[in-house]
Design an enzyme around this catalytic site. Structure first.
Site, PDB file in Angstrom:
ATOM      1  N   ASP A  66     -14.900 -29.840  63.062  1.00 67.77           N
ATOM      2  CA  ASP A  66     -14.576 -28.542  62.438  1.00 67.77           C
ATOM      3  C   ASP A  66     -14.151 -28.767  60.982  1.00 67.77           C
ATOM      4  O   ASP A  66     -12.999 -28.533  60.632  1.00 67.77           O
ATOM      5  CB  ASP A  66     -13.477 -27.821  63.239  1.00 67.77           C
ATOM      6  CG  ASP A  66     -12.186 -28.622  63.385  1.00 67.77           C
ATOM      7  OD1 ASP A  66     -12.222 -29.871  63.276  1.00 67.77           O
ATOM      8  OD2 ASP A  66     -11.123 -28.005  63.604  1.00 67.77           O
ATOM      9  N   HIS A 116      -6.156 -37.826  60.870  1.00 69.90           N
ATOM     10  CA  HIS A 116      -6.256 -37.857  62.338  1.00 69.90           C
ATOM     11  C   HIS A 116      -7.649 -38.248  62.829  1.00 69.90           C
ATOM     12  O   HIS A 116      -7.802 -39.057  63.743  1.00 69.90           O
ATOM     13  CB  HIS A 116      -5.956 -36.465  62.916  1.00 69.90           C
ATOM     14  CG  HIS A 116      -4.688 -35.847  62.454  1.00 69.90           C
ATOM     15  ND1 HIS A 116      -3.475 -36.116  63.037  1.00 69.90           N
ATOM     16  CD2 HIS A 116      -4.438 -34.954  61.458  1.00 69.90           C
ATOM     17  CE1 HIS A 116      -2.528 -35.416  62.433  1.00 69.90           C
ATOM     18  NE2 HIS A 116      -3.090 -34.702  61.475  1.00 69.90           N
TER      19      HIS A 116
HETATM   20  C1  BDR Z   1      -6.382 -32.003  64.286  1.00 70.28           C
HETATM   21  O1  BDR Z   1      -6.347 -30.617  63.924  1.00 70.28           O
HETATM   22  C2  BDR Z   1      -7.135 -30.398  62.765  1.00 70.28           C
HETATM   23  O2  BDR Z   1      -6.400 -29.697  61.804  1.00 70.28           O
HETATM   24  C3  BDR Z   1      -7.525 -31.743  62.223  1.00 70.28           C
HETATM   25  O3  BDR Z   1      -8.828 -31.710  61.657  1.00 70.28           O
HETATM   26  C4  BDR Z   1      -7.448 -32.651  63.422  1.00 70.28           C
HETATM   27  O4  BDR Z   1      -8.678 -32.680  64.118  1.00 70.28           O
HETATM   28  C5  BDR Z   1      -4.998 -32.588  64.135  1.00 70.28           C
HETATM   29  O5  BDR Z   1      -4.089 -31.950  64.993  1.00 70.28           O
HETATM   30 CA    CA Z   2     -10.777 -31.837  63.100  1.00 76.03          CA
END
Ligand code: BDR
Ligand code: CA
Length: 314
Positions: A11, A241
């Site tokens: 995303d 992340h």
């Molecule tokens: C996840 O949430 C999204 O904002 C980031 O892309 C990551 O996949 C972290 O909690």
């Molecule tokens: Ca993500």
């Protein structure tokens, strides 16, 4: 050694972009396609952003658009406050040059799994609606897929959307519950590891030097992201992340794991919570009936940073 065939479900999103470029750059990874899902931004924007990242990296691979809504409940509120109005920290971005593959993301996953049975690692770094829909379309999918790696969840640490839940799982808890319950090998890279390493401005500056096109995009887009993560802190930092499952794919020795029976909360208070009973820790049938998954709980910080920089420099 043959390359790891992956489908990257995403995303984009700033840390998504960082992870996608890592996958494109690494010589051991063969990205069969990008499948997109709502999450950080609406799905139509996620899909166009994925195309933009392919343009920047000169990657002519299929990009598909997937689910726009959670399995149950209203439309998401998105995370523009973390990723900017355009998903890339509001730096200027060009219109994509290529078109989307017309297939829905879940159909693309099923088609690829049938074409390469037992060979594909599904790497999901957004809410899990596309994977849940693919399971619905092809109930035999777990037999056709090699393994599933996700960025999501928080097993032994607190959440980032609620005290209990991490964003990707909370955003589509019912889809996540289906993905966790399916009979495939699931490995989770959650906040247990991803919040354990803050990345400072020096790091993105080094990425930009190592790779003037892709690294500079990560450096520039992550300034907004750092503003968000640095609130109330002395240091400017952010968290990448989504790159964790990809780092593990190419360098498994970096990580340590806890195996356990996992459940995804679907209630009002525990929505999206990923609870884990470590293997052998309880005789309770309620837990023993829950599938076993692997949860990343430790990693070598220095080696991860080296791997990221070295890969961007290739
Ligand atoms: C996840 O949430 C999204 O904002 C980031 O892309 C990551 O996949 C972290 O909690
Ligand atoms: Ca993500």
């Amino acid at each position: 050694m043959s390359k790891h065939k992956i489908i990257l479900d995403t995303d984009p999103g700033i840390d998504d972009a960082m992870a996608i470029f890592f996958a494109f750059q690494h010589p051991d990874i063969d990205v069969l396609g990008l499948t997109t899902v709502y999450g950080n931004v609406p799905v139509a924007m996620a899909a166009q952003n994925a195309l933009r990242l392919c343009d920047l990296a000169e990657q002519d691979i299929p990009v598909t658009q997937g689910v726009a809504m959670p399995w149950v409940g209203p439309e998401s509120t998105y995370a523009h406050f973390v990723h900017g109005e355009n998903g890339f920290g509001d730096i200027p971005v060009e219109a994509p040059k290529r078109e989307l593959d017309p297939r829905p993301a879940a159909q693309f996953i099923v088609d690829m799994a049938r074409q390469y049975p037992g060979e594909i690692t599904l790497v999901a770094v957004g809410p899990l609606g596309n994977l849940a829909t693919a399971l619905h379309l092809e109930p035999n999918l777990p037999k056709l897929i090699k393994q599933v790696y996700i960025m999501g969840g928080a097993a032994f640490v607190k959440g980032n959307v609620t005290p209990l839940a991490e964003a990707n799982i909370w955003n589509d808890a019912h889809a996540a519950a289906k993905v966790f319950a399916a009979d495939w090998e699931l490995t989770m890279f959650g906040l247990d590891v991803t919040y354990d390493i803050p990345f400072e401005p020096d790091f993105v500056n080094i990425l930009a030097e190592a790779n003037p096109t892709l690294g500079s995009f990560v450096r520039d887009s992550s300034q907004f992201y750092m503003d968000f993560y640095s609130q109330g802190k002395d240091q400017r930092v952010c968290y990448f992340h989504d790159v964790f499952p990809l780092a593990y794919l190419v360098k498994p020795s970096l990580f340590t794991f806890t195996q356990g029976h996992a459940k995804v909360g679907l209630g009002e208070l525990d929505r999206g919570q990923t609870s884990l009973a470590p293997r052998g820790s309880t005789p309770s049938p309620i837990w023993l009936d829950a599938p076993l998954i692997n949860v990343a709980t430790g990693f070598d910080h220095m080696s991860l940073v080296e791997l990221l920089i070295d890969t961007y420099a290739l």
